[in-house]
Structures are given as structure tokens and as C-alpha cells.
Design an enzyme around this catalytic site. Structure first.
Site, PDB file in Angstrom:
ATOM      1  N   HIS A   1      -3.236   6.925   2.442  1.00 43.95           N
ATOM      2  CA  HIS A   1      -3.668   5.635   1.907  1.00 43.95           C
ATOM      3  C   HIS A   1      -5.068   5.346   2.443  1.00 43.95           C
ATOM      4  CE1 HIS A   1      -4.166   1.525   0.973  1.00 43.95           C
ATOM      5  NE2 HIS A   1      -3.917   1.084   2.181  1.00 43.95           N
TER       6      HIS A   1
ATOM      7  N   CYS B   1       0.812  -1.227   0.000  1.00 40.91           N
ATOM      8  CA  CYS B   1       0.000   0.000   0.000  1.00 40.91           C
ATOM      9  C   CYS B   1       0.843   1.273   0.000  1.00 40.91           C
ATOM     10  CB  CYS B   1      -0.955  -0.004   1.180  1.00 40.91           C
ATOM     11  SG  CYS B   1      -1.935  -1.497   1.285  1.00 40.91           S
TER      12      CYS B   1
ATOM     13  N   ASN C   1     -10.318  -0.289  -0.436  1.00 40.17           N
ATOM     14  CA  ASN C   1      -8.866  -0.208  -0.311  1.00 40.17           C
ATOM     15  C   ASN C   1      -8.220  -0.845  -1.536  1.00 40.17           C
ATOM     16  OD1 ASN C   1      -6.163  -0.646   0.295  1.00 40.17           O
ATOM     17  ND2 ASN C   1      -6.525  -1.448   2.343  1.00 40.17           N
TER      18      ASN C   1
HETATM   19  N1  ACO Z   1     -18.874  -8.759   8.990  1.00 31.65           N
HETATM   20  C1  ACO Z   1     -19.319  -9.053  10.216  1.00 31.65           C
HETATM   21  N2  ACO Z   1     -18.515  -9.410  11.232  1.00 31.65           N
HETATM   22  C2  ACO Z   1     -17.200  -9.458  10.967  1.00 31.65           C
HETATM   23  C3  ACO Z   1     -16.644  -9.144   9.718  1.00 31.65           C
HETATM   24  C4  ACO Z   1     -17.558  -8.795   8.692  1.00 31.65           C
HETATM   25  N3  ACO Z   1     -17.145  -8.484   7.458  1.00 31.65           N
HETATM   26  N4  ACO Z   1     -15.323  -9.279   9.783  1.00 31.65           N
HETATM   27  C5  ACO Z   1     -15.016  -9.641  11.028  1.00 31.65           C
HETATM   28  N5  ACO Z   1     -16.151  -9.761  11.749  1.00 31.65           N
HETATM   29  C6  ACO Z   1     -16.293 -10.150  13.141  1.00 31.65           C
HETATM   30  C7  ACO Z   1     -15.140 -10.946  13.668  1.00 31.65           C
HETATM   31  O1  ACO Z   1     -15.280 -12.310  13.330  1.00 31.65           O
HETATM   32  C8  ACO Z   1     -15.243 -10.706  15.151  1.00 31.65           C
HETATM   33  O2  ACO Z   1     -16.227 -11.565  15.653  1.00 31.65           O
HETATM   34  P1  ACO Z   1     -16.039 -12.254  17.099  1.00 31.65           P
HETATM   35  O3  ACO Z   1     -15.976 -11.099  18.072  1.00 31.65           O
HETATM   36  O4  ACO Z   1     -17.250 -13.095  17.216  1.00 31.65           O
HETATM   37  O5  ACO Z   1     -14.763 -13.018  17.006  1.00 31.65           O
HETATM   38  C9  ACO Z   1     -15.790  -9.283  15.233  1.00 31.65           C
HETATM   39  O6  ACO Z   1     -16.343  -8.984  13.939  1.00 31.65           O
HETATM   40  C10 ACO Z   1     -14.736  -8.270  15.572  1.00 31.65           C
HETATM   41  O7  ACO Z   1     -13.606  -8.526  14.730  1.00 31.65           O
HETATM   42  P2  ACO Z   1     -12.369  -7.595  14.747  1.00 31.65           P
HETATM   43  O8  ACO Z   1     -11.322  -8.098  13.807  1.00 31.65           O
HETATM   44  O9  ACO Z   1     -11.990  -7.355  16.183  1.00 31.65           O
HETATM   45  O10 ACO Z   1     -13.017  -6.298  14.141  1.00 31.65           O
HETATM   46  P3  ACO Z   1     -12.456  -4.856  14.177  1.00 31.65           P
HETATM   47  O11 ACO Z   1     -13.348  -3.945  14.923  1.00 31.65           O
HETATM   48  O12 ACO Z   1     -11.004  -4.858  14.551  1.00 31.65           O
HETATM   49  O13 ACO Z   1     -12.577  -4.469  12.635  1.00 31.65           O
HETATM   50  C11 ACO Z   1     -11.099  -4.268  10.762  1.00 31.65           C
HETATM   51  C12 ACO Z   1     -11.887  -5.222  11.651  1.00 31.65           C
HETATM   52  C13 ACO Z   1     -12.079  -3.343  10.056  1.00 31.65           C
HETATM   53  C14 ACO Z   1     -10.325  -5.052   9.718  1.00 31.65           C
HETATM   54  C15 ACO Z   1     -10.167  -3.466  11.695  1.00 31.65           C
HETATM   55  O14 ACO Z   1      -9.340  -4.329  12.460  1.00 31.65           O
HETATM   56  C16 ACO Z   1      -9.298  -2.547  10.948  1.00 31.65           C
HETATM   57  O15 ACO Z   1      -9.732  -1.509  10.510  1.00 31.65           O
HETATM   58  N6  ACO Z   1      -8.030  -2.894  10.800  1.00 31.65           N
HETATM   59  C17 ACO Z   1      -7.098  -2.111  10.023  1.00 31.65           C
HETATM   60  C18 ACO Z   1      -6.651  -2.923   8.940  1.00 31.65           C
HETATM   61  C19 ACO Z   1      -7.056  -2.428   7.600  1.00 31.65           C
HETATM   62  O16 ACO Z   1      -7.732  -1.459   7.397  1.00 31.65           O
HETATM   63  N7  ACO Z   1      -6.579  -3.163   6.649  1.00 31.65           N
HETATM   64  C20 ACO Z   1      -6.767  -2.849   5.332  1.00 31.65           C
HETATM   65  C21 ACO Z   1      -5.729  -3.527   4.542  1.00 31.65           C
HETATM   66  S1  ACO Z   1      -4.168  -3.243   5.092  1.00 31.65           S
HETATM   67  C22 ACO Z   1      -3.638  -1.819   4.494  1.00 31.65           C
HETATM   68  O17 ACO Z   1      -4.174  -1.322   3.560  1.00 31.65           O
HETATM   69  C23 ACO Z   1      -2.518  -1.231   5.173  1.00 31.65           C
END
Ligand code: ACO
Length: 333
Positions: A258, A111, A288
Site C-alpha cells: 500500500h 487502505c 495515497n
Molecule cells: N507541512 C509542514 N509542516 C507540517 C505538515 C505539513 N504538511 N504537516 C505537519 N507538519 C508539522 C506538524 O505540525 C509538526 O509541527 P510541530 O513540531 O510544530 O508541532 C511537525 O510538522 C511534525 O509533525 P509530525 O506529525 O510529527 O510529522 P511526522 O514526521 O510524523 O510526519 C506524517 C507526518 C508524514 C503523516 C508521518 O507521521 C507519517 O508518515 N505517518 C504515517 C501515516 C501515513 O502515512 N498515513 C497515510 C494515510 S493512512 C494509511 O494509508 C494507512
């Protein structure tokens, strides 16, 4: 000597996939995706390739700059999802646009790829080795995504963006007294944390190799680790770049980050104590797109007339590697 971006371009696949469409594929909901990520829809390639999108974006940037393909000195394509390992995507673009005098190669910094490509081109142009460069960030991440994994497949989109940069005199003053060009940059990598965001290539398969076992060919991401990394390192590297240039956050007109997640961008704005209105976003429409996010956003702002001569922009990328960085650019086109 400095550089000027004299043309921008972008290309997106035709197919729109909404959060409602995603909810038909995996156990998720429109609200969950929108509230946790800021994404409402993304474009997914059905026939387009990284090379075709990159070519379309590159041509648009050259057209805007009024530059013939035969005049291009250097083509750098940033991608982590090329169709072919050989030849590289930049050589495919070179052939497709007829830039027969250019040298072309790819760069993979995930990225952060477009930002690293811009800085690489800047370094080449600074030496006087080349006079211009076509820089492209292009991805078809939908090939690398496990479409049964709800935690990753909802995040990504496909697309490409490009910028044509030309060497220019460092003493060109804009009306507001600022000098057009790059004022500073910071680039960093932390390979020790690389496996929080990874995607495997094929393993060893020669007659002498030990069995390498099954590899997961899809993107693996520890979302919370990436979130923490981005919200800490991005404001820190922006501040470092500004410090080095003798500038402060107040001196910046726009931050082009990004586009990974709206919550990351909001957190960075808060940590920098800057107004969120200075952080344009397009991820609700395109998701993304890894190395393509910054140049696609730059092109949209440019074509909408939102970049004024003399505007000070901070471009900041972060992603797999881990890699991250920031560049300060006074818009001079
Ligand atoms: N729909 C519904 N529920 C979901 C989904 C979905 N698409 N995805 C995950 N969940 C669930 C999980 O299974 C988990 O359930 P559980 O509590 O029963 O185990 C719950 O939601 C919480 O999961 P988390 O991973 O803790 O969710 P979080 O609030 O952290 O959000 C996210 C996930 C959006 C990916 C977040 O961690 C984030 O923003 N991370 C940054 C990473 C990012 O943006 N990456 C992009 C690519 S990398 C880059 O470009 C640099």
C-alpha cells in the site's frame, strides 16, 4: 483450483495537484511533503466520481482479459469514499458496464480494501460458486479531507484500479517451475486501535435520539501511531504469510505495498532485510489513494511489461480499522 489475474486497469482524474499547489493552500512546502512522505503530486477529482473512475478501471481490466461484461459473475468494489451510501458503488459499476449477470457489492476495509476484496473473491472462486470476479479499489478521498489541515490534506489522492480474476487449474506450471496463483494469505484487524485513523458519518437524527453533538466529517489521523502500526505489522504479516506457504523473503520477486508513505515502505524493506529495488512505488505521482493504490500500481507494472509469468509477488495492504494483510501471488497471465 486457484485464481489468475487475467486483466488489470486503472483510472486517474485529470487534475494534477503538485506540492507547490498545496503550498498555496496551506502552510507547508514542496520539500516538507516530498521528504516526509515521498509524494510530489497527486490527482484530484474535479468532475470524476468513485463510480466513474471504478467503471473506467473495471472496463479496462475486462478489455485486457478479453471478457464480455455479461460474462462477469461477481463484482466487488473496495471503497471508503463512495458518493452514495445506497446503492453501493459495485452496483453502479455493474449498471454502467452492463454486467447484468453479476452479483455486486462493496467492501470497506480502507487502505486494505483491495487486498481484502481479492482474498474474498479467491474464497468465492475456491468454493466453485463463481468462476470469475471483477475486483476494484476506488476512492475520491479529496471529499473526506479537511483542506485546511496541512497534516492530512497533503497525503491523499483520488483514483481507481481493477483486476479481473478467473478460476484456473492449480497444476499449471510456469517455466520457472512455480505454480501460478495464490500461494498464501494473511488478513488481520485490530478494531481496538481504530480511532487513530477515522472519519465520521452522520450522527443519529431521528425524533427519539439523544443529541449526538457535532461530528467531524473529515479524516482524522494520528500520523505517528499509524506509522508505528504499519512499520511493525506489515513486515510481521508478510513473514507470517511466507512462513505459512513455506517460503522466505528471498523467494519473493516483488513487494507491492500500500502506497501510504515512502518512509514506511523503506522501513518495511529494511525490517524484511530485502532490497528496496524489489518495492516498486508510484506514490510520488499519485499520493495515497487508499484502496486504489495496490491495483493502480499492479496495472502500471502489468502494462509496462514488468510482471513476468512465474514472478512471485507479495501484495500487502494496511490502513484504517485498523486492518492489514498480505497475499502471495505467482503471476500467471
Ligand atoms: N507541512 C509542514 N509542516 C507540517 C505538515 C505539513 N504538511 N504537516 C505537519 N507538519 C508539522 C506538524 O505540525 C509538526 O509541527 P510541530 O513540531 O510544530 O508541532 C511537525 O510538522 C511534525 O509533525 P509530525 O506529525 O510529527 O510529522 P511526522 O514526521 O510524523 O510526519 C506524517 C507526518 C508524514 C503523516 C508521518 O507521521 C507519517 O508518515 N505517518 C504515517 C501515516 C501515513 O502515512 N498515513 C497515510 C494515510 S493512512 C494509511 O494509508 C494507512
Amino acid at each position: 483450483m486457484t485464481i489468475k489475474i487475467t486483466g488489470t486497469g486503472s483510472a486517474l482524474p485529470e487534475k494534477r495537484v503538485t506540492n507547490f499547489d498545496m503550498a498555496e493552500l496551506v502552510e507547508t512546502s514542496e520539500e516538507w511533503i516530498r521528504e516526509r512522505t515521498g509524494i510530489s503530486e497527486r490527482r484530484i477529482a474535479t468532475k470524476e466520481t468513485v463510480a466513474s473512475l471504478a467503471t473506467q478501471a473495471g472496463k479496462a481490466a475486462l478489455d485486457m482479459a478479453g471478457c464480455e461484461a455479461s460474462e462477469v459473475d461477481l463484482i466487488i468494489t473496495a471503497t471508503c469514499s463512495p458518493e452514495l451510501l445506497l446503492p453501493c458503488c459495485a452496483c453502479q459499476v455493474q449498471s454502467a458496464i452492463g454486467a447484468e449477470n453479476a452479483v455486486a457489492f462493496d467492501l470497506n476495509a480502507a487502505c486494505s480494501g483491495f487486498l481484502f476484496a481479492l482474498n474474498t473473491a479467491y474464497a468465492y472462486l475456491q468454493t466453485g460458486l463463481y468462476k470469475n470476479a471483477l475486483i476494484i479499489g476506488g476512492e475520491v478521498l479529496s471529499k473526506l479531507v479537511d483542506w485546511t489541515d496541512r497534516s492530512t490534506c497533503v497525503l491523499f489522492g483520488d483514483g481507481a484500479g481493477a483486476a479481473f480474476v478467473e478460476a484456473s487449474e492449480a497444476d499449471e506450471l510456469c517455466e520457472n517451475g512455480r505454480k501460478a496463483g495464490i500461494e498464501g494469505m494473511v488478513m488481520s484487524s485490530d478494531g481496538s486501535k481504530g480511532m487513530v485513523l477515522s472519519c465520521a458519518e452522520r450522527g443519529l437524527s431521528n425524533p427519539y435520539s439523544e443529541a449526538s453533538g457535532e461530528v467531524n466529517p473529515y479524516i482524522y489521523m494520528d500520523g505517528q501511531a499509524v506509522y508505528k502500526f504499519a512499520t511493525r505489522q506489515v513486515p510481521a504479516c508478510i513473514n507470517e504469510a511466507l512462513d505459512k506457504a513455506g517460503l522466505t523473503v528471498e523467494d519473493v520477486d516483488m513487494f507491492l505495498l500500500h502506497q501510504a508513505n515512502v518512509r514506511i515502505i523503506e522501513s518495511v524493506a529494511k525490517r524484511l532485510k530485502s532490497d528496496i529495488s524489489k518495492f516498486p512505488m508510484n506514490l510520488s505521482r499519485v499520493g495515497n489513494m487508499s484502496s486504489a493504490t495496490i491495483p493502480v500500481l499492479l496495472d502500471e507494472l502489468n502494462r509496462d511489461g514488468k510482471l513476468e509469468k512465474g514472478s512471485r509477488l507479495v501484495l500487502s495492504g494496511f490502513g484504517a480499522g485498523l486492518t492489514y494483510g498480505a497475499s502471495i501471488l505467482v503471476w500467471g497471465a
